[in-house]
Design a protein around this motif. Structure first.
Motif, PDB file in Angstrom:
ATOM      1  N   GLY A 432       0.849  -1.189   0.000  1.00  0.00           N
ATOM      2  CA  GLY A 432       0.000   0.000   0.000  1.00  0.00           C
ATOM      3  C   GLY A 432       0.882   1.235   0.000  1.00  0.00           C
ATOM      4  N   ASP A 433       0.258   2.381  -0.282  1.00  0.00           N
ATOM      5  CA  ASP A 433       1.044   3.621  -0.269  1.00  0.00           C
ATOM      6  C   ASP A 433       1.460   3.990   1.153  1.00  0.00           C
ATOM      7  N   GLY A 434       0.752   3.444   2.162  1.00  0.00           N
ATOM      8  CA  GLY A 434       1.161   3.654   3.550  1.00  0.00           C
ATOM      9  C   GLY A 434       2.345   2.768   3.913  1.00  0.00           C
ATOM     10  N   GLY A 435       2.190   1.470   3.739  1.00  0.00           N
ATOM     11  CA  GLY A 435       3.225   0.512   4.142  1.00  0.00           C
ATOM     12  C   GLY A 435       4.522   0.662   3.366  1.00  0.00           C
ATOM     13  N   ILE A 457       2.783  -0.564  -6.146  1.00  0.00           N
ATOM     14  CA  ILE A 457       2.155   0.226  -5.077  1.00  0.00           C
ATOM     15  C   ILE A 457       0.683   0.430  -5.413  1.00  0.00           C
ATOM     16  N   LEU A 458      -0.165   0.072  -4.467  1.00  0.00           N
ATOM     17  CA  LEU A 458      -1.602   0.251  -4.644  1.00  0.00           C
ATOM     18  C   LEU A 458      -1.968   1.570  -3.959  1.00  0.00           C
ATOM     19  N   GLN A 459      -2.330   2.533  -4.781  1.00  0.00           N
ATOM     20  CA  GLN A 459      -2.429   3.896  -4.277  1.00  0.00           C
ATOM     21  C   GLN A 459      -3.885   4.281  -4.011  1.00  0.00           C
ATOM     22  N   ASP A 460      -4.198   4.581  -2.756  1.00  0.00           N
ATOM     23  CA  ASP A 460      -5.516   5.150  -2.420  1.00  0.00           C
ATOM     24  C   ASP A 460      -5.360   6.411  -1.569  1.00  0.00           C
ATOM     25  N   ASP A 461      -4.117   6.886  -1.432  1.00  0.00           N
ATOM     26  CA  ASP A 461      -3.828   8.088  -0.636  1.00  0.00           C
ATOM     27  C   ASP A 461      -4.411   7.980   0.772  1.00  0.00           C
ATOM     28  N   ALA A 462      -4.357   6.789   1.335  1.00  0.00           N
ATOM     29  CA  ALA A 462      -4.975   6.590   2.658  1.00  0.00           C
ATOM     30  C   ALA A 462      -4.437   5.326   3.329  1.00  0.00           C
ATOM     31  N   TYR A 463      -4.608   5.270   4.635  1.00  0.00           N
ATOM     32  CA  TYR A 463      -4.450   4.022   5.373  1.00  0.00           C
ATOM     33  C   TYR A 463      -5.768   3.266   5.173  1.00  0.00           C
ATOM     34  N   GLY A 464      -5.876   2.676   3.996  1.00  0.00           N
ATOM     35  CA  GLY A 464      -7.159   2.201   3.494  1.00  0.00           C
ATOM     36  C   GLY A 464      -7.846   1.196   4.405  1.00  0.00           C
ATOM     37  N   MET A 465      -7.063   0.271   4.963  1.00  0.00           N
ATOM     38  CA  MET A 465      -7.706  -0.773   5.754  1.00  0.00           C
ATOM     39  C   MET A 465      -8.393  -0.190   6.994  1.00  0.00           C
ATOM     40  N   THR A 481      -6.414   9.923   5.693  1.00  0.00           N
ATOM     41  CA  THR A 481      -5.926  10.162   4.328  1.00  0.00           C
ATOM     42  C   THR A 481      -4.634  10.982   4.388  1.00  0.00           C
ATOM     43  N   PHE A 482      -3.836  10.839   3.343  1.00  0.00           N
ATOM     44  CA  PHE A 482      -2.559  11.567   3.298  1.00  0.00           C
ATOM     45  C   PHE A 482      -2.206  11.883   1.848  1.00  0.00           C
ATOM     46  N   GLY A 483      -1.159  12.675   1.680  1.00  0.00           N
ATOM     47  CA  GLY A 483      -0.637  12.929   0.342  1.00  0.00           C
ATOM     48  C   GLY A 483       0.514  11.973   0.074  1.00  0.00           C
TER      49      GLY A 483
HETATM   50 MG   LIG Z   1      -3.272   2.981   1.127  1.00  0.00          MG
END
Ligand SMILES: [Mg+2]
Ligand SMILES: Cc1ncc(C[n+]2csc(CCOP(=O)(O)OP(=O)(O)O)c2C)c(N)n1
Length: 550
Positions: A432-435, A457-465, A481-483
């Motif tokens: 993820g974009d976070g991890g 990278i799977l991008q959702d601009d967030a800690y999706g889970m 959410t983050f940038g």
């Molecule tokens: Mg994410």
């Protein structure tokens, strides 16, 4: 005369160690010099946490402990998450940390932390080396403890004065193979009797089923008995080859399609289940009989309390169990008719070409570009559930995921280790974009080591889970959410290649081209996470259980 650090390195060579991962500090400089003159490669990382994840993954993939090194205090503490990762995940690993001199205290308490104490709850053993004479036995014992069932991390602290001390040569302790005993005949007879009586038996393969030495034995067992099987997340792929007996992976604890079979089973032969995993099903007062087969006895939990146990070398014990029941199980295939429907559900929306792509489509596309022996290493995020449910594996440890500590940040380092051990195989890190950003500095290490590796990278601009859980629990959407950096430029700044997916049909060719080109690549793709609620909540909640089989 021999120096402490020379003896330590000789003892590591004696264990067959060929690489050590880490970030040295001044207290390790004698060891670094001894390594320079040895056959062991020092692999520098850019954070100790990544070094520990790599060493743990070495243990996971080979059964032989991986080794990492750090300085005292701050460096040693950066090993903590990696220690917990190996401890919960059952991965053999040795951590060596430096320490100030123990005979003098010329820097008072500067940088001194009680690392032994901090490592005690995170390891199988944590010891300070207090004399050169102890090095050979302590190192041999450390490897024995780390590698024996249940495997895990061991910590050795080497103070700098012991590392630099000259002493008379001390003989090394040669390692020898240890063969585990086979389960007691009474336990095998009991399990055989239960299986022979079962009307709807099912096999479950858990985390310990993925031990490298078991690959062949499990295939033999399921094909000799013909009982359908499902896996836990960490047991995925443990039955080698295609058997047509696989009926799914339990990525959720209940209500998923695979639970149609689990709920109807009257006996579950649970092989290598380790309760550090999120429960693959929940035992209650009613429900199936469960037999635990493991190297060690089962833990007893509120949701897992087997009725019988077969404890011993798993491969050999299963061979003897198969001898007792092969050809005699009239009901072996009772639950097999559910297979097609369960697996069929997983193909839902895997072909959809909407943009951003669905998780199902991404899993399908990844499978398309990965050969059977290709290794996908996941970080931790929402997509882990989708990969665990939907990604099909035929080789053990080809989907590396952490359903134990479930830490973010291990995806890239574990993929790097897989790539070092299997340089000819395709290796993909899915993050993820976070991890990814939690250990993205290791892109430099990967480029420096000239690894062949693709990072998706799977991008959702967030800690999706967590955002998904927040929505499931009816909390307002807040704080998750983050940038992101421009991932393509970010990759390029490390000397890697970067690509951004802008149309769903580009994913397969982009990954394919990256693998063909070799080197380190980063591919970023946006992901449509509306499927999380639609499938994992709404659809499964409304699922009507299958009528009871006769
Ligand atoms: Mg994410
Ligand atoms: C080190 C660590 N911190 C926090 C968490 C809790 N956590 C689990 S998943 C997750 C979000 C992951 O975000 P990302 O990597 O972007 O993946 P996504 O779910 O968005 O696909 C968080 C914060 C964790 N498991 N590990």
């Amino acid at each position: 005369m021999t120096k402490g650090s020379d003896l330590l390195v000789a003892a590591l060579e004696n264990e067959g160690v060929d690489r050590i991962f880490g970030v040295p500090g001044e207290e390790n400089l004698d060891v670094v010099e001894s390594l320079r003159r040895s056959g062991i490669e020092l692999v520098l990382t850019r954070h100790e946490q990544a070094a520990a994840f790599m060493a743990a993954t070495h243990g996971r993939l080979t059964g032989r402990a991986g080794v990492c090194i750090s300085t005292l205090g701050p460096g040693a503490l950066n090993f903590s998450t990696g220690a917990a990762y190996a401890h919960l995940g059952g991965m053999p690993m040795i951590m060596i940390t430096g320490q100030k001199a123990i005979m003098t205290a010329k820097q008072a308490r500067f940088q001194i932390v009680d690392v032994i104490a901090s490592m005690k709850p995170l390891t199988k053993m944590s010891r300070q080396i207090v004399s050169v004479a102890m090095i050979p036995t302590l190192v041999r014992d450390a490897f024995r403890v780390a590698e024996e069932e249940r495997p895990g991390p061991v910590h050795l602290e080497l103070p700098e004065d012991i590392a630099g001390e000259e002493s008379k040569p001390v003989p090394l302790v040669p390692p020898h193979p240890i063969d585990l005993p086979v389960a007691h005949p009474a336990a095998l007879d009991r399990a055989a009797a239960m299986l022979l009586k079962a009307r709807r038996p099912l096999v479950m393969l858990g985390a310990a089923a993925s031990r490298p030495r078991l690959a062949h034995g499990l295939y033999e067992f399921v094909s000799r008995t013909g009982i359908p099987f499902f896996t836990t997340q960490m047991g995925k792929g443990s039955v080698a080859g295609g058997t047509n007996l696989y009926i799914g992976t339990a990525a959720l604890s209940e209500r998923d399609y695979v639970h149609e079979a689990i709920d109807q089973a009257d006996l579950i032969l649970s092989i290598g289940h380790d309760t550090i995993e999120k429960p693959p099903f929940l035992m209650g007062p009613k429900g199936p009989q469960v037999i635990h087969v493991g190297y060690t006895a089962a833990n007893v939990e509120q949701v897992f309390f087997p009725h019988a146990e077969v404890v011993g070398d798993v491969g050999l014990s299963l061979a003897q169990l198969a001898d007792r029941i092969e050809g005699k199980l009239k009901n072996a295939a009772a639950l097999l008719p559910l297979r097609e429907k369960i697996l069929g559900r997983l193909a839902d929306r895997a072909e959809e070409d909407r943009f951003p792509p669905t998780p199902q489509r991404i899993v399908r596309d990844v499978r398309k570009v990965m050969p059977e022996d290709g290794i996908v290493a996941l970080d931790n995020g929402m997509y882990k559930i989708w990969f665990a449910r939907n990604y099909r594996t035929r080789v053990a440890n080809t989907l590396l995921l952490d359903n134990a500590l479930a830490t973010m940040g291990a995806g890239l380092p574990s993929a790097m280790m897989a790539s070092m051990l299997h340089p000819k195989c395709r290796v993909l890190a899915v993050c993820g974009d976070g991890g990814f950003m939690m250990n993205s500095q290791e892109m430099e290490t990967a480029v420096r080591l000239r690894l062949n590796l693709v990072v998706l990278i799977l991008q959702d601009d967030a800690y999706g889970m967590i955002r998904w859980k927040q929505a499931v629990d009816a909390f307002p959407d807040y704080g998750l959410t983050f940038g992101n950096p421009d991932f393509v430029k970010y990759a390029e700044s490390y000397g890697a290649k970067g690509a951004r997916i802008e149309a769903t049909e580009d994913l397969v060719p982009t990954l394919e081209a990256a693998f063909r080109a070799g080197g380190v690549h980063l591919v970023t793709v946006p992901i449509d996470y509306s499927e999380n609620i639609r499938v994992l909540i709404d659809e499964l909640r409304n699922r009507v259980p299958e009528p009871e089989l006769a």
